[in-house]
Design a protein around this motif. Sequence first.
Motif, PDB file in Angstrom:
ATOM      1  N   ARG A 185      33.086 -51.223  35.570  1.00  0.00           N
ATOM      2  CA  ARG A 185      33.718 -50.600  34.280  1.00  0.00           C
ATOM      3  C   ARG A 185      34.634 -49.476  34.907  1.00  0.00           C
ATOM      4  N   THR A 186      35.834 -49.164  34.527  1.00  0.00           N
ATOM      5  CA  THR A 186      37.258 -48.738  34.066  1.00  0.00           C
ATOM      6  C   THR A 186      36.628 -46.742  33.816  1.00  0.00           C
ATOM      7  N   GLU A 187      37.887 -46.105  33.913  1.00  0.00           N
ATOM      8  CA  GLU A 187      37.371 -44.594  33.386  1.00  0.00           C
ATOM      9  C   GLU A 187      37.703 -45.087  32.388  1.00  0.00           C
ATOM     10  N   GLU A 188      37.811 -44.169  31.284  1.00  0.00           N
ATOM     11  CA  GLU A 188      38.121 -43.500  30.354  1.00  0.00           C
ATOM     12  C   GLU A 188      39.390 -43.342  29.758  1.00  0.00           C
ATOM     13  N   VAL A 189      40.075 -43.523  29.232  1.00  0.00           N
ATOM     14  CA  VAL A 189      41.480 -43.296  28.635  1.00  0.00           C
ATOM     15  C   VAL A 189      41.188 -42.982  27.429  1.00  0.00           C
ATOM     16  N   PRO A 190      42.181 -41.806  26.831  1.00  0.00           N
ATOM     17  CA  PRO A 190      42.372 -41.723  25.269  1.00  0.00           C
ATOM     18  C   PRO A 190      42.856 -43.567  24.438  1.00  0.00           C
ATOM     19  N   ARG A 191      41.935 -43.698  23.431  1.00  0.00           N
ATOM     20  CA  ARG A 191      42.381 -44.794  23.076  1.00  0.00           C
ATOM     21  C   ARG A 191      43.768 -45.232  22.575  1.00  0.00           C
ATOM     22  N   ASN A 192      44.287 -43.812  22.089  1.00  0.00           N
ATOM     23  CA  ASN A 192      46.097 -44.468  21.592  1.00  0.00           C
ATOM     24  C   ASN A 192      46.374 -43.108  21.159  1.00  0.00           C
ATOM     25  N   VAL A 193      47.798 -42.683  21.464  1.00  0.00           N
ATOM     26  CA  VAL A 193      48.819 -40.908  21.844  1.00  0.00           C
ATOM     27  C   VAL A 193      50.071 -41.631  20.962  1.00  0.00           C
ATOM     28  N   VAL A 194      49.928 -39.573  20.290  1.00  0.00           N
ATOM     29  CA  VAL A 194      51.630 -40.160  19.641  1.00  0.00           C
ATOM     30  C   VAL A 194      51.984 -38.721  20.683  1.00  0.00           C
TER      31      VAL A 194
ATOM     32  N   HIS B  91      37.802 -47.461  27.037  1.00  0.00           N
ATOM     33  CA  HIS B  91      38.480 -48.428  29.578  1.00  0.00           C
ATOM     34  C   HIS B  91      37.825 -49.640  29.313  1.00  0.00           C
ATOM     35  N   SER B  92      38.027 -50.700  30.769  1.00  0.00           N
ATOM     36  CA  SER B  92      38.068 -51.506  31.196  1.00  0.00           C
ATOM     37  C   SER B  92      37.129 -52.110  31.264  1.00  0.00           C
ATOM     38  N   VAL B  93      36.984 -53.506  31.344  1.00  0.00           N
ATOM     39  CA  VAL B  93      35.601 -54.044  32.375  1.00  0.00           C
ATOM     40  C   VAL B  93      36.051 -54.843  33.158  1.00  0.00           C
ATOM     41  N   ILE B  94      36.066 -55.259  34.221  1.00  0.00           N
ATOM     42  CA  ILE B  94      36.009 -55.850  34.849  1.00  0.00           C
ATOM     43  C   ILE B  94      34.975 -57.505  35.447  1.00  0.00           C
TER      44      ILE B  94
END
Lengths: 313, 584
Positions: free
Chosen positions: A237-246, A129-132
Amino acid sequence: MARLGLALLAAVLLAPGCQQTPNEPAPKEPARTSGATGVLSVGSVSLNPGREYETFRPFADYLASRLGEVGIGKGRVVVADSLSKMVADLQRGSVDLFIDSPFPVAFVCDRAGSRPILRRWKRGSDVYHSVIFVRADSGIASADDFRGRIIAFGEPFSTTGFLLPKAALASSGLRLVNYEDPAATIQPDHVGYVFSNDAENTMFWVLKKKVAAGAVNADYFEALAGSRIEELRIIRRTEEVPRNVVCVRDGLDPELIRAVEEVLLAMDEDPQGRSVLSGFEQTARFDRFPGGSADQLGRVMELLAYVEEDLGR
Amino acid sequence: MRLGLKGRFVAFVMATTIAFGVVLTALAVRTQNDRLRHELVERGKLLTTVIAANATDAMALLEVRELRRLLAEVLDQENVLEAVAFDEDGRVYTDGTLENPSKHTPIGEAERRHTIASDALLVEFSGDVMTVTRPVWLGGRPLGGVRLRYSLAGLARDQAVLARRTAMVGAVFTVLAVLAAALLTEAVTRPLKEVIRATRSLARGEAVPTLRVRTSDEVGELAAAFNEMTRRLRETTVSRDAVDRVLGTMGECLIVIGPDGTIDRVNKAVSKLAGLPEDELVGRPCDELIGTPEGFRSLIDAVSAEGPVHGLETEMLVKDGAAVPMMVSVAPMAQSSDRPQAFVVVASDLSERVRIERQKDEFVAMIHHEVRGPLTAVHGALGLLAGGVAGELSDRARGLVEIALRNSERMERLVDDLLAARKLDTGKMDFRMEDADLMPLVEQAMEATSSYGTKFDVQFDLDGRVEGARVRVDPDRLIQVLTNVLSNAVRFSPAGETVTVSVTRREKNLRVSVVDRGPGIPEEFRDQVFEKFAQAGPDDWRHQSGTGLGMSISRAIMEELGGDIFFESEMDVGTTFFVDLPEA
């Protein structure tokens, strides 16, 4: 600076696609499975095609070597220098698999009809996720204080550097406006944003007070702040998303997709596969999306709405 | 280990070449080091300056990614250990790596202060590392700077490579130099070895071939000089052999005495006489061989002041303890100035002479006792007969008696002269020296000879006188001399002639001159006038009436008297005898 980022983004979107950059080194002959003549193309986007090719080549070779039963005898790496080119390659069928972070993958799925199949644990992480953040002495206590100020995002197609933080701020009711000059005067009810094009740039811009706030991958925040972390304060802090995707291109043989999924899912159980994964940007494994790909990437697809204006649609 | 000329020369060349190579290598390395260091410094300054210039915009815009890209390119440069970009507070933006572990870390305080004070380059050296800091200023204010650190270890590697290459080249040159030296030395020593072999042959007394003179250089000159030396040595050897043969043959004893008085060399005559081999004589003090001459503490003293001496009588002490009478001559031997004086002694064995002298003495004694006595008696008897003591003699008998009487008188004079001569030879004649008037002695001599002149019809005329002239003489001996001279004048004067006698003063001498008008003394006989038994001509019987000893005795007496006797003669004119005496 913001205008520069948008121009870059436009170039990404409008430039014609290609399978391989002109300066890409000639691929070595991959391992062939006896009798198989099919080619599996793995695509990636990078401005450094040589290094990208070397990163992906062992992975593509390994994958092809395990797909002989479905007619694949050779793996190929296609590096595009922009997402628009990758979209074109996927549409043309010259790229079968595309592996990237959720924002680009969501973009190509949206544009080229590709379909996410597996999650990649890049650098050992399944999600991120991201941090601001702001300077601790900035007087900014919350995101609301961003009004009339400028925040620095990373690259235009960065999931954690742009998509997630912008979506987070926009979803909280702030109106974000792109600027090119970090020193520009921002209207009091707007939150200006610029693209720093690099997480380190973002960190230093905040530290050096070039911008009021910045957003970076949370995994890298501490490393980027280093000894000056005490000078910073995380606002959100933002929501989490998958790190990488195929994802796979539209129209790819389902049998081949199934076979690819089987190989990738079992790759971390194979010593040779683990070795390849280790060299493939420290990938721990591939797995299926918890709750299904539609659920996981669907959320990312929803967030695309917050950056529509940046995508030129 | 003792090296020969070749070995020493090769070793010298090798050592010189190696030393030269080491010095050359050191100089080359040092020069190269200075050059490389200068180049590296200049390159570092230039690179840092270029990076700083390119980084100015990125630094002004805080484009750390661009800075990272720039520095990443720098890191690919040779010898670059570290490249950092930092802000005006001295905090690092990036070190050119993605990980960027140096970010935010402060650079050195000195560099920070330099950065905010000036935009000039700061170059620092620490060990094998050179640090170049280039401040970045824009619009009159510092933005930060770029600092690059260079490894000078590469310089050391370059130096090592250069040293190795130079050493290899030096080694090759050393080998070549040694080979060249060996060849050169061989070229030099080969003729020298020939000279050495020839010299050894020479020392062994073997035949020495003439060396070939190959070149006109020093070696050729050596060979030529050796040939000349051997030629002269052969000549010298021949000469020395000849000298040795002469010395070995000569009957005289030859002894070489060193400065310390020891015997250096003797000839065979000495060995034979002394009864000792040469090697036993050499090294002995000469006093053990030759007795000290009378009047000297040693034989050598005889020559120290007066130079060579001759006729010293001494003795040689031979093996059986006997002493052999010797007559020696001693002379200093000419030597080079840096060598001490040596002496050459030539000794004659006087044994035979002594024996002869003894026989002479015995003979004279026998004459004195066994001949003169009876002769006196015969002469007296004949005189009595001639005087008619035994009765009147017939004319024939008188003639015979007078013949016998004249011959007996002649025999008496002969015996008297023999006895007188012997006495003079042996120094046994007595001289009773006294001051006397000369003129009476001259007149007395004329008186004594007048009857003899009358017998030959020759007159005496005293033509010149020096009254009061006095001489210190034995009067009897002077009269004997004058009588001899006058008798001679009578015998050689024609009948009827006059013998003129005169006395004159010549400086400090008094001279008695006796002039006859005889035939003169032949040229070839003049040197023998004062020899014993010398007579000018056998033709005239009168001449034979002399004993042949008179003039010899006269000269011997005059020497004892301190005077002289000599003559002038002109054929067919006459002869003048001069008797000189120092005036008392």
